[in-house]
Design a protein around this motif. Structure first.
Motif, PDB file in Angstrom:
ATOM      1  N   ALA A   1       2.779  14.130 -36.983  1.00  0.00           N
ATOM      2  CA  ALA A   1       1.401  14.056 -37.467  1.00  0.00           C
ATOM      3  C   ALA A   1       1.010  12.623 -37.823  1.00  0.00           C
TER       4      ALA A   1
ATOM      5  N   ARG B   1      -2.388  10.911 -28.378  1.00  0.00           N
ATOM      6  CA  ARG B   1      -3.694  11.309 -27.838  1.00  0.00           C
ATOM      7  C   ARG B   1      -3.605  12.512 -26.914  1.00  0.00           C
TER       8      ARG B   1
ATOM      9  N   ARG C   1      -1.264  20.502 -35.742  1.00  0.00           N
ATOM     10  CA  ARG C   1      -1.286  19.426 -36.734  1.00  0.00           C
ATOM     11  C   ARG C   1      -2.077  18.222 -36.244  1.00  0.00           C
ATOM     12  N   LEU C   2      -1.985  17.951 -34.947  1.00  0.00           N
ATOM     13  CA  LEU C   2      -2.656  16.782 -34.380  1.00  0.00           C
ATOM     14  C   LEU C   2      -4.087  17.075 -33.920  1.00  0.00           C
TER      15      LEU C   2
END
Length: 213
Positions: A72, A77, A97-98
């Motif tokens: 995290a 990307r 989480r991302l």
């Protein structure tokens, strides 16, 4: 490109995998990316050849969550993942989480071991040609294409896949493998300085690596 050096015992036929990968290395334009092997499964821990629908164990789910917490903080990307259940569930745990939608890829699956699925992988021989499965040449060629595609996506990229993928990836890049990088759900950061790639494990190693098949 240097020849990979391996510092621990590897399965029979592993030298053949390295030779096949080294005949056509990959040269990603990025200077870093991330790799995550899936969390542990029941058959993984028991060293049994697995099918694509093998689920994560409770421990594997915990490992995936721990990896997600660590990743995290990284500027990822794009997530490109094997569509095998154990890998894609691991990828989804990180993706939540991302806040990234992972990209599933069939060509990132583990090697298809055909008639060996469901049997012991203790005596794994990478040079085998299992009935109904992939030859080593077919496996390495598939992974080369899959990894080239994954690492051409918007960077930094996280690849979520399998132990076999990691072995081929390091051979394609000419990277040395240390025992600490082989564990389930161990986030890895690959970094390039000039033509030379190195690997950094992002979590402290807590358990021994399980079966890679």
């Amino acid at each position: 490109m240097s020849t990979p050096h391996f510092t621990q015992q590897h399965p029979a036929g592993f030298d053949a995998l390295v030779r096949l990968a080294a005949t056509e290395p990959i040269t990603p334009e990025v200077d870093h990316f991330y790799f995550l092997r899936h969390g542990q499964t029941g058959r993984n821990a028991s060293r049994i050849f697995q099918a694509v629908d093998e689920p994560l164990s409770e421990l594997g789910q915990q490992q995936a969550a721990r990896a997600a917490e660590r990743l995290a903080g990284e500027p990822i990307r794009t997530i490109v993942a094997s569509d095998s259940r154990r890998a894609f569930d691991t990828a989804n745990t990180v993706a939540e989480r991302l806040r990234i939608v992972p990209m599933p890829r069939e060509d990132l699956r583990e090697r298809h071991f055909g008639a060996l699925i469901g049997t012991s992988s203790v005596d794994l021989d990478w040079a085998c040609a299992p009935e109904g499965g992939e030859t080593l040449q077919q496996f390495v060629d598939r992974k080369r294409v899959a990894l080239r595609f994954a690492l051409a996506q918007p960077a930094p990229v996280l690849v979520v896949a399998h132990g076999g993928t990691l072995y081929v990836l390091t051979a394609l890049l000419g990277v040395s493998i240390e025992p600490a990088v082989l564990g389930n759900a161990q986030p890895l950061r690959f970094q390039r300085t000039g033509p030379t790639w190195t690997i950094e494990p992002l979590l402290a190693r807590t358990t021994e690596a399980a079966s890679l098949a």
